[in-house]
Design a protein around this motif. Structure first.
Motif, PDB file in Angstrom:
ATOM      1  N   HIS A   3       0.868  -1.176   0.000  1.00 15.33           N
ATOM      2  CA  HIS A   3       0.000   0.000   0.000  1.00 15.33           C
ATOM      3  C   HIS A   3       0.903   1.224   0.000  1.00 15.33           C
ATOM      4  O   HIS A   3       1.643   1.446   0.966  1.00 15.33           O
ATOM      5  CB  HIS A   3      -0.877   0.014   1.242  1.00 15.33           C
ATOM      6  N   ARG A   4       0.806   2.006  -1.054  1.00 11.43           N
ATOM      7  CA  ARG A   4       1.732   3.129  -1.222  1.00 11.43           C
ATOM      8  C   ARG A   4       1.126   4.398  -0.628  1.00 11.43           C
ATOM      9  O   ARG A   4       0.080   4.864  -1.059  1.00 11.43           O
ATOM     10  CB  ARG A   4       2.065   3.303  -2.706  1.00 11.43           C
ATOM     11  N   GLN A  78       0.544  11.020  -7.976  1.00 11.44           N
ATOM     12  CA  GLN A  78       0.152  10.015  -8.973  1.00 11.44           C
ATOM     13  C   GLN A  78       1.383   9.378  -9.609  1.00 11.44           C
ATOM     14  O   GLN A  78       1.419   8.180  -9.854  1.00 11.44           O
ATOM     15  CB  GLN A  78      -0.760  10.641 -10.022  1.00 11.44           C
ATOM     16  N   ARG A  81       2.565   6.745  -7.700  1.00 16.01           N
ATOM     17  CA  ARG A  81       1.525   5.707  -7.561  1.00 16.01           C
ATOM     18  C   ARG A  81       1.034   5.583  -6.111  1.00 16.01           C
ATOM     19  O   ARG A  81       0.874   4.500  -5.572  1.00 16.01           O
ATOM     20  CB  ARG A  81       2.035   4.361  -8.097  1.00 16.01           C
ATOM     21  N   GLU A  83      -1.536   5.581  -3.159  1.00 16.03           N
ATOM     22  CA  GLU A  83      -2.919   5.102  -3.042  1.00 16.03           C
ATOM     23  C   GLU A  83      -3.632   5.771  -1.862  1.00 16.03           C
ATOM     24  O   GLU A  83      -4.838   5.962  -1.862  1.00 16.03           O
ATOM     25  CB  GLU A  83      -2.844   3.581  -2.878  1.00 16.03           C
ATOM     26  N   LEU A  84      -2.873   6.134  -0.843  1.00 18.67           N
ATOM     27  CA  LEU A  84      -3.442   6.765   0.345  1.00 18.67           C
ATOM     28  C   LEU A  84      -2.607   7.994   0.693  1.00 18.67           C
ATOM     29  O   LEU A  84      -1.382   7.913   0.762  1.00 18.67           O
ATOM     30  CB  LEU A  84      -3.411   5.784   1.528  1.00 18.67           C
ATOM     31  N   PHE A 102      -8.571  11.665  -5.037  1.00 15.86           N
ATOM     32  CA  PHE A 102      -8.330  10.568  -4.084  1.00 15.86           C
ATOM     33  C   PHE A 102      -9.584  10.360  -3.230  1.00 15.86           C
ATOM     34  O   PHE A 102      -9.571  10.603  -2.019  1.00 15.86           O
ATOM     35  CB  PHE A 102      -7.127  10.883  -3.184  1.00 15.86           C
ATOM     36  N   ARG A 105      -9.711   8.685   0.270  1.00 18.71           N
ATOM     37  CA  ARG A 105      -8.345   8.151   0.379  1.00 18.71           C
ATOM     38  C   ARG A 105      -7.383   9.219   0.878  1.00 18.71           C
ATOM     39  O   ARG A 105      -6.190   9.152   0.607  1.00 18.71           O
ATOM     40  CB  ARG A 105      -7.880   7.622  -0.983  1.00 18.71           C
TER      41      ARG A 105
END
Ligand code: GRF
Length: 205
Positions: A3-4, A78, A81, A83-84, A102, A105
């Motif tokens: 999870h990035r 972005q 990459r 995600e949170l 997002f 997120r």
């Protein structure tokens, strides 16, 4: 799969550091902080990132309209990459554009029991109001200040001899614990959102 996480900060960076420590200690399974962004080049959080060899960059907001600035930040997130997005003392309101990029997120931590005492100097606001308990809140971010659905809260007592500093320190210790819990919950996906309520499914939090 990892999870990035991207962290945005403007200053000291102790909440960022607490998250990084939790990840290093395996308390947030599968998480990785891949990028730290500061809007201020003198933010201590940048040094803390460098010490941990976590990529960090300054994106200055000088002279930019809110959305123009946010477009720069979003494109960096972005590109990494992410995600949170975790706001950790990031002293800017996000534009609707950023929030829409997002959805649900973006997390923020705030040093009061929201909806009491939003905005700046929440600890001082609590002292001056005379509440007997305060605390901290991790919430999902929308385009309003300190306003999105609440993920987690922790309570601390306000003592008669408290100063701004002593109360802030007591709250900060809880912030560091709570942010980890909230990130773990979000990344686990084991919750549902009903109206404004974030309901953790069994065995989370
Ligand atoms: C914390 O009190 C946090 O709740 C608020 O800003 C402060 C940031 O502290 N949003 P740090 O930079 O994480 O040490």
């Amino acid at each position: 799969m990892s999870h990035r996480i991207g962290v945005l900060l403007s200053g000291r960076g102790s909440n960022f550091e607490a998250l990084a420590d939790s990840i290093a200690a395996g308390r947030i399974p599968g998480a990785e902080i891949v990028l730290v962004i500061s809007n201020r080049e003198d933010a201590l959080g940048l040094q803390r990132a460098a010490a941990r060899r976590i990529p960090a960059r300054v994106i200055s907001s000088k002279g930019l309209q809110r959305e123009a600035y946010d477009r720069l930040v979003v494109s960096e997130l972005q590109r990494a990459r992410v995600e949170l997005v975790c706001l950790a003392g990031f002293m800017r309101l996000l534009s609707p554009y950023f929030v829409a990029c997002f959805p649900q997120r973006i997390l923020n931590i705030h040093p009061s029991l929201l909806p009491s005492f939003p905005g700046l100097e929440a600890q001082r606001q609590a002292l001056e109001y005379g509440v007997k308990f305060s605390g901290c809140t991790v919430h999902l971010v929308d385009e309003n200040l300190d306003a999105g659905p609440i993920l987690a809260q922790a309570i601390v007592p306000v003592r008669d001899d408290d100063t701004d500093e002593t109360l802030s320190a007591r709250i900060l210790a809880e912030e560091h614990r709570l942010y980890t819990e909230a990130v773990r919950l979000i990344l686990s996906g084991r919750y549902r959102i009903v109206g404004r309520r974030v309901i953790a499914l069994a065995n989370e939090l």
